[in-house]
Scaffold this motif. Structure first.
Motif, mmCIF file in Angstrom:
data_model
loop_
_atom_site.group_PDB
_atom_site.id
_atom_site.type_symbol
_atom_site.label_atom_id
_atom_site.label_comp_id
_atom_site.label_asym_id
_atom_site.label_seq_id
_atom_site.Cartn_x
_atom_site.Cartn_y
_atom_site.Cartn_z
ATOM 1 N N LYS A 117 0.845 -1.193 0.000
ATOM 2 C CA LYS A 117 0.000 0.000 0.000
ATOM 3 C C LYS A 117 0.883 1.247 0.000
ATOM 4 O O LYS A 117 1.911 1.299 0.688
ATOM 5 N N HIS A 118 0.502 2.242 -0.760
ATOM 6 C CA HIS A 118 1.260 3.489 -0.798
ATOM 7 C C HIS A 118 1.226 4.184 0.567
ATOM 8 O O HIS A 118 0.223 4.145 1.264
ATOM 9 N N ARG A 119 2.350 4.766 0.917
ATOM 10 C CA ARG A 119 2.515 5.484 2.187
ATOM 11 C C ARG A 119 2.245 4.585 3.397
ATOM 12 O O ARG A 119 1.702 5.021 4.403
ATOM 13 N N SER A 120 2.603 3.326 3.267
ATOM 14 C CA SER A 120 2.406 2.397 4.390
ATOM 15 C C SER A 120 3.605 2.478 5.325
ATOM 16 O O SER A 120 4.732 2.166 4.954
ATOM 17 N N GLY A 121 3.358 2.894 6.562
ATOM 18 C CA GLY A 121 4.435 3.036 7.531
ATOM 19 C C GLY A 121 4.977 1.715 8.030
ATOM 20 O O GLY A 121 6.067 1.654 8.589
ATOM 21 N N THR A 164 5.935 -0.827 6.327
ATOM 22 C CA THR A 164 6.885 -1.475 5.416
ATOM 23 C C THR A 164 8.287 -1.577 6.013
ATOM 24 O O THR A 164 8.936 -2.617 5.922
ATOM 25 N N GLU A 165 8.780 -0.509 6.623
ATOM 26 C CA GLU A 165 10.140 -0.536 7.188
ATOM 27 C C GLU A 165 10.238 -1.527 8.343
ATOM 28 O O GLU A 165 11.250 -2.209 8.492
ATOM 29 N N HIS A 214 4.078 -2.412 -5.769
ATOM 30 C CA HIS A 214 2.980 -1.738 -5.080
ATOM 31 C C HIS A 214 1.614 -2.258 -5.521
ATOM 32 O O HIS A 214 1.479 -2.908 -6.564
#
Length: 199
Positions: free
Chosen positions: A136-140, A142-143, A162
């Motif tokens: 998902k875009h701007r998914s926090g 992921t890191e 994505h």
């Protein structure tokens, strides 16, 4: 003899078939490619009409798959194939393991990684990589997921795939490379390049 890329994850719904299809159409530009569907549901096999130029084969006989006359064979696996994955990994050159960036998806990857590591003891040339898929875009998260995956002692690819409408529609449009979504094209080319560089 063909190089064999197997796309596997014992959890369903992580986008294996979509990745298999788009990678096959990408490599098809320069190589003789076969996309092998060993899923009894035959979801990939149904795509013969949308992309008649791509050889899509339905076969569960691993010995036959290994002897197919192509430059590259991409195998799409169903999640329920767990008991046969070791045999399939034995004939493979590369295992691509797609996963979503969810905690439960990542936890589920451990059993697949265990099978890969066991296969590497017999097939010492076998390579593998994890790709974060359907992100998902701007998914926090992921890191955090990347850190968790790196702790598994596995190769995490740099490419992120994505969650794009163009990927969801790609089975009926002939693949993202025939569409207008340049970002999607870049992601598939990047993934293909990482795999090739490893092989």
């Amino acid at each position: 003899m063909a190089k064999i890329i197997t796309i596997a994850h014992q959890k369903g719904g992580v986008g294996k078939s979509t990745l298999a299809y788009n990678l096959a159409t990408c490599f098809q530009e320069q190589l003789r490619v076969a996309l092998v569907d060993i899923d009894l549901q035959g979801s990939i096999s149904d795509l013969r009409t949308t992309n008649p130029s791509l050889d899509i084969i339905s076969d569960e006989d691993f010995d036959k798959i290994k002897s197919l006359n192509y430059d590259l064979i991409i195998i799409d696996t169903p999640p329920y194939l767990s008991n046969r994955l070791p045999d399939l990994f034995h004939i493979s050159d590369y295992i691509l393991i797609p996963t979503k960036a969810g905690f439960f998806d990542v936890m589920a990857i451990r059993s697949t990684l265990h099978l890969v590591k066991e296969a590497m003891k017999k097939n010492t040339d076998l390579k593998s990589g994890i790709v974060l898929n359907m992100i998902k875009h701007r998914s926090g998260i992921t890191e955090e997921v990347k850190s968790l995956l790196n702790s598994f002692d596995a190769v995490l690819l740099n490419t992120l795939i994505h969650d794009r409408v163009s990927f969801a529609r790609s089975p009926i449009t002939g693949g993202v490379l025939l569409g207008e979504d340049e970002k999607a094209k870049e992601e598939i080319y990047s993934l293909a390049e990482e795999i090739v560089n490893t092989l």
